[in-house]
Scaffold this active site. Structure first.
Site, PDB file in Angstrom:
ATOM      1  N   GLU A  28       0.825  -1.230   0.000  1.00 15.61           N
ATOM      2  CA  GLU A  28       0.000   0.000   0.000  1.00 15.61           C
ATOM      3  C   GLU A  28       0.853   1.270   0.000  1.00 15.61           C
ATOM      4  O   GLU A  28       0.625   2.186   0.781  1.00 15.61           O
ATOM      5  CB  GLU A  28      -0.970   0.011   1.203  1.00 15.61           C
ATOM      6  CG  GLU A  28      -1.922  -1.174   1.188  1.00 15.61           C
ATOM      7  CD  GLU A  28      -3.383  -0.779   1.253  1.00 15.61           C
ATOM      8  OE1 GLU A  28      -3.692   0.367   0.895  1.00 15.61           O
ATOM      9  OE2 GLU A  28      -4.199  -1.625   1.641  1.00 15.61           O
TER      10      GLU A  28
HETATM   11  C1  LIG Z   1       3.021  -9.278   0.549  1.00 16.00           C
HETATM   12  C2  LIG Z   1       2.619  -8.329  -0.507  1.00 16.00           C
HETATM   13  C3  LIG Z   1       1.292  -8.196  -0.875  1.00 16.00           C
HETATM   14  C4  LIG Z   1       0.911  -7.363  -1.920  1.00 16.00           C
HETATM   15  N1  LIG Z   1      -0.382  -7.342  -2.347  1.00 16.00           N
HETATM   16  C5  LIG Z   1      -0.683  -6.697  -3.511  1.00 16.00           C
HETATM   17  C6  LIG Z   1      -1.967  -6.814  -4.099  1.00 16.00           C
HETATM   18  O1  LIG Z   1      -2.866  -7.463  -3.557  1.00 16.00           O
HETATM   19  N2  LIG Z   1      -2.202  -6.201  -5.271  1.00 16.00           N
HETATM   20  C7  LIG Z   1      -1.246  -5.474  -5.915  1.00 16.00           C
HETATM   21  O2  LIG Z   1      -1.507  -4.962  -6.989  1.00 16.00           O
HETATM   22  N3  LIG Z   1      -0.013  -5.321  -5.370  1.00 16.00           N
HETATM   23  C8  LIG Z   1       0.290  -5.915  -4.199  1.00 16.00           C
HETATM   24  N4  LIG Z   1       1.548  -5.791  -3.654  1.00 16.00           N
HETATM   25  C9  LIG Z   1       2.508  -4.935  -4.304  1.00 16.00           C
HETATM   26  C10 LIG Z   1       2.941  -3.735  -3.495  1.00 16.00           C
HETATM   27  O3  LIG Z   1       1.974  -2.734  -3.543  1.00 16.00           O
HETATM   28  C11 LIG Z   1       4.284  -3.319  -4.078  1.00 16.00           C
HETATM   29  O4  LIG Z   1       5.206  -4.246  -3.581  1.00 16.00           O
HETATM   30  C12 LIG Z   1       4.683  -1.951  -3.732  1.00 16.00           C
HETATM   31  O5  LIG Z   1       3.917  -1.063  -4.474  1.00 16.00           O
HETATM   32  C13 LIG Z   1       6.157  -1.682  -3.989  1.00 16.00           C
HETATM   33  O6  LIG Z   1       6.581  -2.140  -5.229  1.00 16.00           O
HETATM   34  P1  LIG Z   1       7.914  -3.040  -5.335  1.00 16.00           P
HETATM   35  O7  LIG Z   1       7.834  -4.092  -4.328  1.00 16.00           O
HETATM   36  O8  LIG Z   1       8.069  -3.439  -6.743  1.00 16.00           O
HETATM   37  O9  LIG Z   1       9.076  -2.059  -4.912  1.00 16.00           O
HETATM   38  P2  LIG Z   1       9.808  -0.982  -5.835  1.00 16.00           P
HETATM   39  O10 LIG Z   1       8.820  -0.139  -6.534  1.00 16.00           O
HETATM   40  O11 LIG Z   1      10.840  -1.658  -6.639  1.00 16.00           O
HETATM   41  O12 LIG Z   1      10.474  -0.067  -4.729  1.00 16.00           O
HETATM   42  C14 LIG Z   1      11.710  -0.422  -4.106  1.00 16.00           C
HETATM   43  C15 LIG Z   1      12.092   0.673  -3.131  1.00 16.00           C
HETATM   44  O13 LIG Z   1      12.246   1.923  -3.827  1.00 16.00           O
HETATM   45  C16 LIG Z   1      11.468   2.925  -3.196  1.00 16.00           C
HETATM   46  N5  LIG Z   1      11.009   3.882  -4.206  1.00 16.00           N
HETATM   47  C17 LIG Z   1      10.419   3.628  -5.391  1.00 16.00           C
HETATM   48  N6  LIG Z   1      10.142   4.781  -6.026  1.00 16.00           N
HETATM   49  C18 LIG Z   1      10.548   5.780  -5.220  1.00 16.00           C
HETATM   50  C19 LIG Z   1      10.526   7.198  -5.286  1.00 16.00           C
HETATM   51  N7  LIG Z   1      10.036   7.857  -6.328  1.00 16.00           N
HETATM   52  N8  LIG Z   1      11.034   7.901  -4.261  1.00 16.00           N
HETATM   53  C20 LIG Z   1      11.540   7.268  -3.181  1.00 16.00           C
HETATM   54  N9  LIG Z   1      11.578   5.940  -3.058  1.00 16.00           N
HETATM   55  C21 LIG Z   1      11.095   5.204  -4.064  1.00 16.00           C
HETATM   56  C22 LIG Z   1      10.324   2.193  -2.532  1.00 16.00           C
HETATM   57  O14 LIG Z   1       9.825   2.950  -1.457  1.00 16.00           O
HETATM   58  C23 LIG Z   1      11.015   0.912  -2.078  1.00 16.00           C
HETATM   59  O15 LIG Z   1      11.638   1.167  -0.854  1.00 16.00           O
HETATM   60  C24 LIG Z   1       1.915  -6.599  -2.581  1.00 16.00           C
HETATM   61  C25 LIG Z   1       3.237  -6.701  -2.196  1.00 16.00           C
HETATM   62  C26 LIG Z   1       3.601  -7.560  -1.188  1.00 16.00           C
HETATM   63  C27 LIG Z   1       5.049  -7.662  -0.833  1.00 16.00           C
END
Ligand SMILES: Cc1cc2nc3c(=O)[nH]c(=O)nc-3n(C[C@H](O)[C@H](O)[C@H](O)COP(=O)(O)OP(=O)(O)OC[C@H]3O[C@@H](n4cnc5c(N)ncnc54)[C@H](O)[C@@H]3O)c2cc1C
Length: 815
Positions: free
Chosen positions: A501
């Site tokens: 989220e």
């Molecule tokens: C257990 C779990 C359940 C989930 N459930 C769902 C679901 O039901 N439906 C769904 O659609 N998604 C779901 N997600 C996805 C979740 O919303 C994403 O994991 C989240 O949006 C982050 O994306 P990412 O993991 O690819 O991290 P990335 O986007 O790769 O981010 C990596 C790091 O970079 C940071 N970062 C990225 N961009 C910026 C910026 N502009 N400025 C500063 N920092 C930045 C982030 O804060 C993070 O620390 C789930 C994820 C998990 C792990």
């Protein structure tokens, strides 16, 4: 001397008007009159004359509105249009979604505390309370988290059945569709209570009640879709999931490469207009068992079967699990908190247009739909689960620290442990108030975009802090996993809450201040919107009004920040009682300082501020702590200003103020334009950094408060499942706690006898019998110590396993 007096009079008059935000006209009159009167009395004719000329030179052009518009505002409007960064459509949508509540006051530099205190006290209805005391209590009694996390990697069938039958998945669905139609507060309370027993159960329940098919259907679904899906979702006949994230689109969710091409295809011999979908989604909660899949994709209409547009934009559809070509069912394994979560794929899957949420006319509106609904789910799910975990830590670690003895003392008595206990107590108090305030905002009909980001970030970060503190206090007892470990899984699962989220780093550095500054600022968004007014005359009129309002606002905040910094926030009227009045005043000071810094940062850096994430994160921190501290003060009022809670309020408040000071200091210190930084330092910290973190003495009081029964501790443990059932070690520990405390003086007596060497035996129980025989203890004292010894032994024990018991998974070679 007379010159100084006259100058001072003019300055004080100007400062007082700015402090109280008087109109331009009032300022001009007051300053001119003050200069004239003091100048004449002090016999300083030249100084008075020069000052009056300067004042008139400033006041007259500003008060001649037509002149001011043409000569000042018009050129500035041109400049403003040139330097204002163009917002992307995504940013525009994010800014327009959501409402502004009390956080707007905090950004005003002069919060109207009456607005906060007159908000109704959030309370559960009788029906909601009955649900918490009935089905939620019963569900907690059924949960065996070790079985879930280690043996089954899933909820057992009876738990699934109970959750569905009792409509836990239908908390946000209206009664007309068979749902529970609970308030946000009740929804939050249910999740908090479940989270005290199992993060897996709480996560499972939170997802269908958060942003997903039900919420989207309620807002945008066609009548047919609502009537079909909502009653089935309410009773768990349909299990929903929502798929946005994929390998190439995580935080930057708008960049999803998943696509759907509008086309015709024959379905059962009927020519059907539909979409050919190709997508690759991952991390999707409930996906492995979902029967209805909410899907976000980019929709294209190259043959113009729907209209003129090629790229329609992000679109949302609901796919039944039986849709041919849907690859679903495999699972991810999120950090030993095995709620159902997995990938979903599809390639060239044809679905009819009727699968679009809201129907074909909603094609391309997906991002707006998501953003409009996001704040409500984000305000409840993660903050509630984290708050439940924190409340649970008060119950478990507080009791454990009183039971566990080392060096002849309960570990709660050691100053080092006290520090951790104080954080557990203070941060739980703050987080609970924050969650409640955010839920209350949702119940008032707000879409709290900024508070939901604050709540998501801070509740989960404090969850991380407290999970670590809990493990430190529990020592080996927290490390050894097994049925009797109540802390290990919560600690393991922390990064999940941090990531979902809106991952926390991004939430802090980009969203809280980014959205807060523009949305909550009384002028910025309106000034930006003024740029799109097409009638030139009207545009200039609006811009002029906003510009001079904004300038007055800036000057006022500078004066207020400086004056309150000089006086240590002792100025002015305030809300609250004798105990909290100084707290409100302190928040007044930091509100003015935040508003000042925000204006200066935005004014000097313009669009570049967006990329200065470390600065924007720190200003976001100030806004967050202002919001959290206000939530605590409101909670203190709502609970009847209980004296027993004061150590908790004081600890959490001082921590917030300390954090605010450090965040502001960091932002000013690192501001790239040095002279501006120096000026801000004088205005914000005229005497330097004077705030101090909570004292050791205060920390000791908080630690004592959470490690023994008390009214304040009971309030912190609201909604913790404490029934001493066989599956609830924490409940049983707390049931024993009064005996543990009653046994302390008896134990001291017994310890003295032990030390004096008067016992001939070595075993504890034998020595107890000797003590009773020799009259050191009477029968009831000996029975108490025996009961406590046996009880505590259970709670300090850990599990052990036969080696093969730990081999829960097939090895790769087995497969
Ligand atoms: C257990 C779990 C359940 C989930 N459930 C769902 C679901 O039901 N439906 C769904 O659609 N998604 C779901 N997600 C996805 C979740 O919303 C994403 O994991 C989240 O949006 C982050 O994306 P990412 O993991 O690819 O991290 P990335 O986007 O790769 O981010 C990596 C790091 O970079 C940071 N970062 C990225 N961009 C910026 C910026 N502009 N400025 C500063 N920092 C930045 C982030 O804060 C993070 O620390 C789930 C994820 C998990 C792990």
């Amino acid at each position: 001397m007379s010159v100084i007096l006259t100058l001072l009079a003019a300055l004080i008059a100007t400062g007082t008007c700015a402090y109280h935000r008087s109109s331009l006209r009032t300022w001009a009159i007051v300053t001119i009159v003050a200069t004239l009167v003091v100048g004449l009395i002090a016999h300083a004719p030249w100084t008075t004359a020069i000052l009056l000329i300067v004042e008139l030179l400033i006041a007259v052009p500003l008060l001649l509105v037509d002149f001011r518009r043409r000569q000042i505002s018009a050129p500035l409007l041109k400049l403003f249009a040139k330097v204002t960064p163009k917002l992307s459509e995504t940013e525009q949508t994010a800014l327009e979604a959501g409402t502004v509540g009390f956080e707007g006051e905090l950004f005003s530099g002069k919060p109207n505390w009456h607005e906060l205190l007159k908000q109704p006290k959030p309370e559960l209805s009788v029906e909601e309370q009955a649900f918490i005391d009935g089905p939620v209590e019963e569900l907690c009694g059924m949960i065996d988290d070790w079985q879930i996390t280690h043996e089954l990697a899933d909820l057992p069938p009876n738990v699934w059945e109970f959750i569905k039958k009792n409509r836990f998945f239908g908390m946000i669905i209206p009664k007309q569709y068979g749902g529970l139609q609970f308030s946000a507060l009740a929804h939050s309370a249910v999740l908090q209570k479940l989270a005290t027993m199992s993060a897996t159960v709480a996560s499972t329940v939170s997802v269908p009640n958060s942003l997903g098919p039900a919420e989207l259907l309620l807002h945008y679904g066609s009548e047919e879709q609502k009537n079909h899906y909502l009653p089935r979702l309410a009773v768990g006949e349909e299990i929903p999931c929502f798929a946005l994230t994929g390998p190439y689109a995580g935080s930057d969710a708008t960049s999803i490469p998943d696509f759907g091409i509008v086309c015709r295809q024959s379905v059962d011999g009927v020519d059907t207009l539909g979409i050919k979908l190709t997508f690759d989604k991952r991390y999707i909660t409930l996906a492995p068992i979902a029967t209805v899949i909410g899907l976000a994709f980019r929709m294209y209409d190259p043959e113009h079967l729907l209209g003129e547009q090629d790229d329609l934009g992000i679109t949302l559809a609901l796919l039944p699990r039986s849709t041919p070509g849907l690859q679903i069912g495999r699972r991810h394994f999120p950090l030993n908190v095995p709620f159902q979560n997995g990938p979903i794929h599809g390639k060239d899957m044809f679905v009819p247009l009727s699968t679009l949420i809201g129907g074909p006319h909603m094609a391309g509106h997906g991002w707006r739909m998501l953003v409009e609904c996001l704040s409500v789910g984000r305000a409840i799910s993660l903050p509630s689960n984290a708050t439940g975990a924190l409340r649970g830590a008060v119950a478990s670690v507080g009791a454990y620290a009183r039971m566990r003895k080392q060096f002849g003392l309960a570990i709660a008595r050691f100053e080092g442990v006290e520090e951790a206990l104080a954080r557990i107590g203070g941060l739980t108090y703050a987080t609970a108030a924050l969650s409640r305030a955010t839920a209350a905002a949702v119940d008032r009909g707000e879409k709290p975009a900024v508070p939901s980001a604050i709540a998501k970030y801070h509740a989960t970060e404090w969850g991380r802090q407290v999970a670590g503190d809990a493990m430190d206090v529990l020592g080996g007892k927290g490390v050894q996993l097994g049925p009797s470990n109540y802390a290990g899984r919560a600690w393991q699962g922390v990064p999940i809450a941090i990531t979902v989220e809106g991952a926390n780093i991004m939430t802090r550095s980009l969203m809280i201040f980014g959205q807060g500054a523009i949305r909550c600022h009384p002028y910025v968004l309106k000034e930006m919107q003024a740029l799109s007014i097409t009638d030139r005359g009207e545009q200039l009129k609006t811009f002029d009004r906003l510009l001079f309002g904004h300038l007055g606002f800036g000057v006022s905040n500078a004066v207020r920040s400086f004056a309150m910094g000089l006086t240590g926030s002792r100025l002015g009227e305030s809300a609250g009682d004798a105990y909290t009045r100084r707290y409100y005043r302190k928040l007044d000071r930091y509100s003015a300082a935040l508003a000042l810094c925000a204006d200066v940062f935005m004014g000097v850096l313009g669009g570049k501020l967006k990329f200065k994430e470390k600065l924007s994160a720190r200003l976001g921190d100030v806004l967050s702590y202002l919001y959290i501290a206000s939530s605590m003060l409101k909670r203190y009022e709502d609970t009847g200003r209980p004296e027993a809670d004061r150590p908790l309020l004081a600890w959490a408040f001082h921590q917030c103020v300390w954090n605010m000071q450090m965040a502001l200091d960091g932002a000013i210190r690192n501001f790239p334009v040095r002279p501006v930084s120096w000026l801000l330092r004088v205005l914000v910290f005229p005497f330097g950094r004077r705030e101090v973190p909570p004292s050791d003495r205060l920390g000791r009081r908080v630690a004592a408060l959470i490690s023994g029964p008390s009214e304040a501790r009971d309030r912190l443990m609201e909604w913790v499942y404490l029934t001493p059932t066989a599956n609830n070690t924490v409940g049983r520990m707390n049931a024993l706690l009064p005996d543990v405390i009653a046994a302390e003086p008896v134990d001291r007596k017994f310890g003295k006898a032990q030390k004096s060497g008067q016992f001939t035996t070595h075993d504890y129980m034998d020595q107890l019998a000797e003590a009773e025989r020799s009259g050191v203890l009477n029968a009831s004292e000996a029975a108490l110590l025996k009961r406590v010894r046996e009880g505590v032994f259970e709670f300090i024990s850990v599990d052990d396993f036969a080696p093969e018991e730990l081999r829960a998974f097939k090895t790769r070679a087995d497969k």
